[in-house]
Every structure is written in C-alpha cells, then in structure tokens.
Design a protein around this motif. Structure first.
Motif, short mmCIF file in Angstrom:
data_model
loop_
_atom_site.label_atom_id
_atom_site.label_comp_id
_atom_site.label_asym_id
_atom_site.label_seq_id
_atom_site.Cartn_x
_atom_site.Cartn_y
_atom_site.Cartn_z
N HIS A 59 0.65 -1.14 -0.10
CA HIS A 59 0.77 -0.64 -0.59
C HIS A 59 0.83 1.51 0.25
N GLU A 60 1.93 1.17 1.06
CA GLU A 60 2.97 2.48 0.67
C GLU A 60 3.56 2.95 -0.33
N ARG A 61 4.12 1.44 -1.54
CA ARG A 61 5.11 1.60 -2.72
C ARG A 61 3.64 1.67 -3.33
N GLU A 62 2.59 1.68 -3.30
CA GLU A 62 1.79 2.00 -4.92
C GLU A 62 1.40 3.03 -4.60
N GLY A 63 0.68 4.05 -3.15
CA GLY A 63 0.19 5.61 -2.99
C GLY A 63 1.19 6.16 -3.56
N CYS A 64 2.93 5.56 -3.35
CA CYS A 64 4.38 6.25 -3.56
C CYS A 64 4.45 6.54 -5.41
N GLU A 65 3.72 5.34 -5.86
CA GLU A 65 4.38 5.33 -7.56
C GLU A 65 2.98 6.03 -8.12
N ARG A 66 2.24 6.58 -7.36
CA ARG A 66 0.97 7.99 -8.35
C ARG A 66 1.67 9.08 -8.43
N CYS A 67 2.42 9.58 -7.74
CA CYS A 67 3.28 11.01 -8.26
C CYS A 67 2.48 11.63 -7.81
N VAL A 68 1.09 11.88 -6.84
CA VAL A 68 0.32 12.89 -6.46
C VAL A 68 1.05 12.67 -4.98
#
Length: 99
Positions: A59-68
């Motif tokens: 979840h942490e990685r997925e959130g960061c990958e959005r670049c928002v």
C-alpha cells in the motif's frame, strides 16, 4: 516516485503527507502549522496509528507510485487515498508539473 512522511504534533494530531521528497512534505506540514481546518475534507488526524495497525508495504509503494502530492487517508481495504491540498489557503505554491 514520491515519498510519504508522517508528522505528529504535541497534541497527537497526525498526518501522512505524500510529496516529491521529505523537505517538501515538511514544508506542507509547517505551512499548516496547527491550522487543521485547512486540511482536506476527509482527513482523520490519526493516519500513523491506522497504518501501523493495518498497513502493508505494498500500500505504501502503490501510494507513492501515483506521484501525487497530498494528504494521505489510510484504509486497510483500499490502501491510501491521497487528498488534494488547498495551496492558496495554506500559503505555499503547488508543485511544478511533471516534464
């Protein structure tokens, strides 16, 4: 890729801030400076404890990958929702658009 940083004040208000780097996240937290009415609608003020209790690394990685850039709200089912920041209200410039 963005990073997220947790901030906590003396009264235990907490925020997970997604930003390009830790300095930008700290700038956002400092600009809010206890004026929590400026936080996006939906902010809970206890994200660190929620994430520590239920969080998963993906979840942490997925959130960061959005670049928002924004304020994170965590759900053990949905992962991170990144709420938009009202830059004018807190008095800082929005991030530069990606090239």
């Amino acid at each position: 890729m963005h990073v997220f940083n947790f901030f906590r004040d003396d009264e235990d208000y907490q925020a997970a801030i997604f930003a390009a780097d830790e300095w930008r996240a700290a700038e956002i937290w400092k600009a809010i400076d206890g004026r929590f009415w400026l936080m996006p609608k939906g902010w809970l003020g206890s994200e660190l404890e929620s994430w520590l209790r239920f969080g998963r690394k993906w979840h942490e990685r997925e959130g960061c990958e959005r670049c928002v850039e924004g304020i994170g709200v965590y759900s053990s089912v949905d992962g991170w929702t990144i709420l938009p920041i009202e830059y004018v209200a807190i008095g800082i410039a929005p991030p530069e658009p990606p090239v």
